[in-house]
Write an enzyme that holds these catalytic residues in place. Sequence first.
Site, PDB file in Angstrom:
ATOM      1  N   HIS A 149     -12.161  -4.962   8.182  1.00  0.00           N
ATOM      2  CA  HIS A 149     -12.788  -4.925   6.695  1.00  0.00           C
ATOM      3  C   HIS A 149     -13.787  -4.274   6.708  1.00  0.00           C
ATOM      4  CE1 HIS A 149      -9.564  -7.890   5.967  1.00  0.00           C
ATOM      5  NE2 HIS A 149      -9.448  -7.915   4.596  1.00  0.00           N
ATOM      6  N   GLU A 188       0.886  -1.114   0.155  1.00  0.00           N
ATOM      7  CA  GLU A 188       0.040  -0.030  -0.083  1.00  0.00           C
ATOM      8  C   GLU A 188       0.880   1.154   0.033  1.00  0.00           C
ATOM      9  OE1 GLU A 188      -1.151  -2.647   1.597  1.00  0.00           O
ATOM     10  OE2 GLU A 188      -3.104  -3.092   0.790  1.00  0.00           O
TER      11      GLU A 188
END
Lengths: 326, 325
Positions: A130, A61
Amino acid sequence: MADVISYREAVAEGIAREMRRDPTVVCLGEDIGEAGGVFKTTVGLRKEFGPERVWDTPISEQAIVGAAMGAAMTGMRPVAEIMFSDFLACCWDYLANEIPKVRYMTGGQVTVPLVVRTANGGGLGFGAQHSQATENWAFTIPGLKIAAPATPADVIGMMAAAIRSDDPVVFFEHKALLATKGATPPPDHVVELGRAAVVRAGADVTLVALASMVPVALKAADVLAREGIEAEVVDLRCLVPLDMSTVLASLGRTSRLVTVEENPYQGGWGATVVSVVADEGFALLDAPVRRVAGECVPLPFADALEEEVIPTVDKVVAAVRGLAAY
Amino acid sequence: MDPAELLAAYEQMAVIRRTEKAAHDLFLQGLVKGTTHLAAGHEAIAVGASAALRPDDYVFATYRGHHHAMARGATPEECLAELMSRATGLCKAKGGSMHLTKAATGMLGSYAIVGAHLPMAAGAAWSARLRGTEQIAVAFFGDGATNIGAFHEALNLAAVWKLPVLFVCENNLYMEYTPIADVTAVPRPAADRAPAYGIPGEVVDGNDVVAVQEAVARFAGRARAGDGPALLEAETYRHFGHSRADPATYRPAEEVERWLKRDPLDLARGRLVAMGVSQAVVSEADDRATAVVQKAVEAAKAGPAPDPREALSDVWADGGAAWRT
């Protein structure tokens, strides 16, 4: 193009429209190429634009967002995907320290026209790592624009505005809305960032909502209407720029305010909306304000537990009932 | 480098050294606020690398980046004015010592979060490739950055995408106050990691401007030809501590003495003389450097303070800072 399009398809359609008109628009992210994205929000892009415009990345990321920044500083308009918004924390330095500050600390020398797209929010039982609604993380940082569309047409129109923006935009796509459908907007449909929409008119109370909370607020308004309470629903669409003039104008018509936000009450964007109203629109109010927000706990797994934590139609209805009687 | 090129490089190093000394003195006089991270001792890396780059190549540096900014086009006056919080500073006094940037000449910034700029350099290289310009990007960073996650993410991405980017580590033996060797699993914190990414890694004498120029030219040519990134570890030494707060008393006296004897300016001077350039010609370069920096100090001091209203400009591309419509 079909008359009706899903929110999920609107993401790819919105990106594709911009990629067709501007060769400097490129995409990068995990699984976005051949796989079409884990949420199938980039389906067809690799096929239409090829591997030189749509790049699969490693699970990195920091590299994704850092490289997008470097590319944006040097003539490209990258659209970077961070798969789940929870993972923004893995590249937080770029969102908090690098991208939003470089223009300012260089005295305006550098522009960073990039979009970081990410799937936000709960409601699908993905568990605590999530499922978070993380738009408030970005909201604390000067220098980031924040878009969070609620409809397929807005996804396309706001994606156009975000990609054309010379400023960095964090674009929150809500997971719980991906399967929803709406009218396909016409070619060159652009929704300017920082324009809220009054999506339901009403004279008794203003519900201010964002993303997945917009349909919740609309359903609550339907329930309330059967009880004789007419709610006006404002879809903020963006947190930065924040369209407080639309909120204040609505309050001028209703004199009662409820914010509906998925993220935790503590530090939520609703607090900023309410504080601006207290500062600048106190005389418009005939009742206290109410904030319906998530509980300040990690998102639990089970549906019944998750529902307990995230605002629901019933919770919004209950908050408005209490206020209407004030 | 031929004698003329080496003399130019020497003079540029002399200007940088004198500017660093001026920054040090101005700090003591209370004219530079905050902190500074002086690069005295590192000049040969910035100047040698720049001598091997095209004017339109991109450079990203760290908070210890005065030398890179000047090697890539920033004037001593612009830099000192920035350090002295003048409106005439390189970044309008909004950046300061740690953020010297001159985008117009490809110096795309100095970044004060260790290691953060390595992915950016990869991104600039990616952009160059997408635009087909044959530009390359260079990230200069310290040895401490080699233990940051972004270092590894950037190297892997650059390697798999075969990006035209050079990663140049200035290994000055200390990660801030701690010897890098005490906290790193391999003896060469940068070069030893290169094989893990399948890219060339090399150690170069970072105090020898010619050696740096040659190594960077070689790897830059390779990158421009489409053969991907490389990792260069340049050995060097700080003349000062980590920052203004650090007298660097933790360094053994014998080690300091040994490294100061390998001053990059002395090494370049020795090379010039060996090439047949007279001491007098070298001294003239020194005199020009002294005059340039003296003038820069006076001009920077004379610069106006920033207008306080400037605090609310430059957040957005429209020049403003509004968060509401």
